[in-house]
Design an enzyme around this catalytic site. Structure first.
Site, PDB file in Angstrom:
ATOM      1  N   ARG A  13      22.204 -44.150   7.169  1.00  0.00           N
ATOM      2  CA  ARG A  13      23.233 -45.021   6.568  1.00  0.00           C
ATOM      3  C   ARG A  13      24.231 -44.127   5.860  1.00  0.00           C
ATOM      4  O   ARG A  13      23.839 -43.304   5.014  1.00  0.00           O
ATOM      5  CB  ARG A  13      22.551 -45.961   5.590  1.00  0.00           C
ATOM      6  N   ASN A  23      22.640 -49.147  -6.680  1.00  0.00           N
ATOM      7  CA  ASN A  23      23.130 -50.063  -5.665  1.00  0.00           C
ATOM      8  C   ASN A  23      24.592 -49.782  -5.321  1.00  0.00           C
ATOM      9  O   ASN A  23      25.402 -49.489  -6.197  1.00  0.00           O
ATOM     10  CB  ASN A  23      22.952 -51.503  -6.149  1.00  0.00           C
ATOM     11  N   SER A  24      24.911 -49.918  -4.049  1.00  0.00           N
ATOM     12  CA  SER A  24      26.254 -49.580  -3.558  1.00  0.00           C
ATOM     13  C   SER A  24      27.332 -50.437  -4.181  1.00  0.00           C
ATOM     14  O   SER A  24      28.505 -50.053  -4.200  1.00  0.00           O
ATOM     15  CB  SER A  24      26.297 -49.756  -2.043  1.00  0.00           C
ATOM     16  N   ASP A  26      16.174 -46.166   0.653  1.00  0.00           N
ATOM     17  CA  ASP A  26      17.094 -45.515  -0.296  1.00  0.00           C
ATOM     18  C   ASP A  26      17.446 -44.108   0.214  1.00  0.00           C
ATOM     19  O   ASP A  26      17.849 -43.965   1.344  1.00  0.00           O
ATOM     20  CB  ASP A  26      16.479 -45.485  -1.704  1.00  0.00           C
ATOM     21  N   GLU A  32      19.907 -43.456   3.154  1.00  0.00           N
ATOM     22  CA  GLU A  32      21.342 -43.399   2.885  1.00  0.00           C
ATOM     23  C   GLU A  32      21.725 -42.051   2.298  1.00  0.00           C
ATOM     24  O   GLU A  32      20.923 -41.404   1.608  1.00  0.00           O
ATOM     25  CB  GLU A  32      21.744 -44.545   1.953  1.00  0.00           C
ATOM     26  N   ASP A  61      14.297 -50.423   3.649  1.00  0.00           N
ATOM     27  CA  ASP A  61      15.432 -49.785   3.001  1.00  0.00           C
ATOM     28  C   ASP A  61      14.847 -48.637   2.173  1.00  0.00           C
ATOM     29  O   ASP A  61      14.343 -48.851   1.070  1.00  0.00           O
ATOM     30  CB  ASP A  61      16.119 -50.839   2.108  1.00  0.00           C
ATOM     31  N   HIS A 104      28.150 -48.974   5.943  1.00  0.00           N
ATOM     32  CA  HIS A 104      28.184 -49.946   4.845  1.00  0.00           C
ATOM     33  C   HIS A 104      29.595 -50.014   4.266  1.00  0.00           C
ATOM     34  O   HIS A 104      30.322 -49.011   4.225  1.00  0.00           O
ATOM     35  CB  HIS A 104      27.188 -49.558   3.758  1.00  0.00           C
ATOM     36  N   SER A 110      14.395 -55.005   1.540  1.00  0.00           N
ATOM     37  CA  SER A 110      15.566 -54.577   0.767  1.00  0.00           C
ATOM     38  C   SER A 110      15.170 -53.851  -0.518  1.00  0.00           C
ATOM     39  O   SER A 110      14.346 -54.353  -1.298  1.00  0.00           O
ATOM     40  CB  SER A 110      16.384 -55.829   0.422  1.00  0.00           C
ATOM     41  N   GLY A 111      15.796 -52.720  -0.775  1.00  0.00           N
ATOM     42  CA  GLY A 111      15.541 -52.007  -2.036  1.00  0.00           C
ATOM     43  C   GLY A 111      15.993 -52.826  -3.226  1.00  0.00           C
ATOM     44  O   GLY A 111      15.302 -52.891  -4.256  1.00  0.00           O
ATOM     45  N   LEU A 112      17.154 -53.479  -3.067  1.00  0.00           N
ATOM     46  CA  LEU A 112      17.662 -54.314  -4.166  1.00  0.00           C
ATOM     47  C   LEU A 112      16.669 -55.431  -4.499  1.00  0.00           C
ATOM     48  O   LEU A 112      16.357 -55.675  -5.667  1.00  0.00           O
ATOM     49  CB  LEU A 112      19.017 -54.922  -3.766  1.00  0.00           C
ATOM     50  N   LYS A 121      19.386 -42.962  -6.727  1.00  0.00           N
ATOM     51  CA  LYS A 121      20.603 -43.685  -6.317  1.00  0.00           C
ATOM     52  C   LYS A 121      20.763 -44.950  -7.145  1.00  0.00           C
ATOM     53  O   LYS A 121      19.869 -45.310  -7.921  1.00  0.00           O
ATOM     54  CB  LYS A 121      20.531 -44.040  -4.827  1.00  0.00           C
ATOM     55  N   ASP A 169      17.940 -51.486  -9.227  1.00  0.00           N
ATOM     56  CA  ASP A 169      17.923 -50.871  -7.893  1.00  0.00           C
ATOM     57  C   ASP A 169      18.332 -49.400  -8.032  1.00  0.00           C
ATOM     58  O   ASP A 169      19.267 -48.935  -7.394  1.00  0.00           O
ATOM     59  CB  ASP A 169      18.904 -51.650  -6.988  1.00  0.00           C
TER      60      ASP A 169
HETATM   61  C1  SPV Z   1      19.639 -53.440  -0.194  1.00  0.00           C
HETATM   62  O1  SPV Z   1      19.438 -54.578   0.224  1.00  0.00           O
HETATM   63  O2  SPV Z   1      18.942 -52.936  -1.075  1.00  0.00           O
HETATM   64  C2  SPV Z   1      20.709 -52.637   0.353  1.00  0.00           C
HETATM   65  C3  SPV Z   1      21.876 -53.301   0.834  1.00  0.00           C
HETATM   66  O3  SPV Z   1      20.593 -51.447   0.310  1.00  0.00           O
HETATM   67  S1  SPV Z   1      22.995 -53.288  -0.435  1.00  0.00           S
HETATM   68  O4  SPV Z   1      22.461 -53.991  -1.550  1.00  0.00           O
HETATM   69  O5  SPV Z   1      24.172 -53.937   0.112  1.00  0.00           O
HETATM   70  O6  SPV Z   1      23.284 -51.908  -0.777  1.00  0.00           O
HETATM   71 MG    MG Z   2      19.241 -50.775  -0.943  1.00  0.00          MG
END
Ligand code: SPV
Ligand code: MG
Length: 539
Positions: A155, A118-119, A83, A110, A81, A186, A42-44, A116, A54
């Site tokens: 994504r 975080n979403s 990004d 994505e 992930d 997502h 996971s990027g986060l 970027k 993130d």
């Molecule tokens: C992550 O886990 O970094 C994701 C999922 O990209 S989210 O945090 O939901 O964007």
């Molecule tokens: Mg991410």
């Protein structure tokens, strides 16, 4: 099976699968051990464990480095992930190459702009990538892969950005056309409605992946029945570890006691197990040369050493410090430098103060009314014959390693070093263990087989050959003789306080041989206060 192939099967099989987030080698191993067939890098979570946001604050090579540890620690496939691919099509090409080199099975990119964020942070305000530019990026990624099973997942953030279902489907179509192996749809809603609608509109055009972080209340069966291929539990190991760490930190600060947390944290053995320490042990036994112990040592240190006065008020002489280190520590160092690692210390006076890492202790609780031979017998009762030679020495005699080497090289079952410079001690009028031997020291003495004749205070000066240095080597073959001689000696209550000299004399009286190695210096004993000061320069 290659990790890429494993992942492609996860994605393309008709079964619904879940994979779990990990953010370093250890969490990746934990995810695999729990039975997950794949890992979401996971990027986060990767940025969180670095302590940054993130928002592409960690560089892609920093991410790559952590991925390498994760990949090395696991056998299940890892989906990165990625990004936005850390730049344009060209950056993605290079990323794919580097991922394949590290056995990462797949990357998800994505359709947002670098850098970027975080979403779930103002997702609606984040601009989407130009669709055709993003399609070019997908093509470039697919073109760069050398393993046919490596997957690029596209994504779309169209729903997060509030661009509606039609835009999401339009983009998903274009990305699939460009070569994406699956679509990740997502959503930041707290219900699964949006992704369920997408899934039913999309049909079976390609596998669909979801990240149900926000719609966690939706039963997993609903997601399975809807026909999603893969759900990603995207941040749950990181979030659970945060709570555990915060609790431990709070409790430790509040109580100041390690005991307050010990039962709620993993035992060290679990840390070692997760690190794979067992495998290293097995490898060491295969690849390192076998270390055969050559000898072990018994150090007689039960008496106080009253001549040192205050210095031995709360500890025996062996624990008096010379240059910040107890005498016993210096003795242990000399033994260890000669590969003698198995050291047993007989303690008596203030025994609780006799502590030193890596030594065994044997207690002589009758130290006030017994002597050296009594202590030695207690030590021999505590150790089994293991086929190695035995050194015996005192807790107040320092020696250099060279003396041990001399004894080890010498022939004989009982061998003692005798200092030829005995007149020095005689002139000082100090107590010394003077001995007479079968031949005087001479420059040719190294060729001679010199034997011990007698030790005692009554030997006339012209019969003296030297001063015993307080060390003895007994061959493994002679240990039974040593034990039997001690048993017989100590049967006589008059010998309870007998010293080592009595043993040597008895061995010879019994017809045995104690061999002598003549040498000079490289040892010192500590009998009086000024010896402690002098010992500093001995080191
Ligand atoms: C992550 O886990 O970094 C994701 C999922 O990209 S989210 O945090 O939901 O964007
Ligand atoms: Mg991410």
């Amino acid at each position: 099976m290659r990790k890429t192939t494993q992942f492609r099967q996860l994605l393309e099989s008709s079964d619904f699968e879940t994979i779990l987030e990990a953010h370093n080698g250890l969490s990746a191993r934990i995810a695999e051990e729990a039975g997950f067939p794949g890992i979401w890098a996971s990027g986060l979570c990767l940025s969180s464990q670095f302590g940054v946001r993130d928002s592409n604050e960690a560089s892609w090579t920093q991410v790559l480095e952590m991925l390498e540890f994760m990949s090395d620690a696991t056998t299940v496939p890892i989906l990165l992930d990625g990004d936005t691919g850390y730049g344009n099509f060209n950056n993605l090409r290079r990323l794919v190459t580097k991922l394949e080199q590290r056995h990462i099975a797949a990357v998800c990119i994505e359709d947002k702009l670098f850098p970027k964020t975080n979403s779930f942070l103002a997702g609606e305000t984040q601009p989407l990538a130009d669709m055709s530019e993003f399609c070019g990026k997908i093509k470039a990624g697919k073109d760069a892969q050398s393993d046919d099973d490596f997957c690029v997942i596209a994504r779309t953030e169209a729903l997060i950005a509030g661009r509606g279902m039609a835009e999401a489907l339009r983009r998903a179509d274009a990305y699939t056309e460009a070569g994406a192996d699956a679509i990740l749809i997502h959503s930041s809603r707290s219900t699964a409605d949006e992704v369920l609608e997408f899934r039913s509109e999309w049909g079976d055009r390609s596998p669909v992946v979801i990240v149900p972080t926000k719609y966690h209340g939706t039963p997993t069966e609903v997601l399975r029945d809807a026909g999603f291929s893969l759900a990603i539990w995207a941040n749950h190991l990181l979030r659970s570890s945060l709570l555990a760490m915060q609790r431990t930190a709070r409790v430790l600060k509040r109580t100041g006691q390690l005991s307050a947390v010990e039962k709620t944290i993993a035992p060290l053995s679990e840390v070692f197990r997760l690190q794979g320490v067992d495998e290293l042990k097995r490898a060491e036994s295969r690849f390192l040369p076998e270390v055969v112990p050559v000898a072990r040592a018994v150090v007689l240190a039960a008496s106080r050493g009253a001549a040192l006065g205050e210095l031995t008020a709360d500890r025996p002489k062996a624990m008096v410090a010379v240059e910040g280190e107890p005498i016993l520590g210096h003795i242990a160092t000399a033994y260890r430098s000669a590969q003698v690692k198995d050291i047993t210390v007989v303690r008596g006076y203030k025994k609780e103060s006799v502590e030193l890492g890596g030594i065994q202790t044997v207690d002589n609780d009758e130290y006030e009314t017994t002597g050296e031979l009594y202590s030695l017998r207690l030590a021999l009762e505590a150790i089994d014959d293991n086929g190695t030679d035995l050194f015996v020495s005192y807790g107040d005699v320092l020696f250099h390693r060279g003396v041990l080497d001399l004894l080890q090289r010498a022939e004989g079952d009982f061998v003692i070093p005798v200092d030829t410079n005995w007149r020095e001690s005689a002139n000082l009028g100090r107590y010394a263990d003077f001995v007479s031997c079968s031949a005087p020291p001479s420059r040719r003495g190294y060729k001679q087989n010199v034997e011990f004749v007698r030790m005692g205070v009554d030997i006339p000066q012209d019969e003296l050959s030297g001063e015993w240095m307080g060390l003895l080597r007994v061959s493994s073959a002679a240990l039974p003789v040593l034990r039997a001689t001690l048993d017989r000696l100590l049967e006589d209550p008059a010998q309870r306080e007998a010293d080592m000299g009595v043993l040597f004399n008895r061995l010879v009286e019994d017809g045995g041989t104690v061999n002598v190695v003549y040498t000079t210096g490289n040892w010192t004993d500590i009998d009086e206060l000024h010896d402690v000061v002098d010992a500093v320069s001995f080191q």
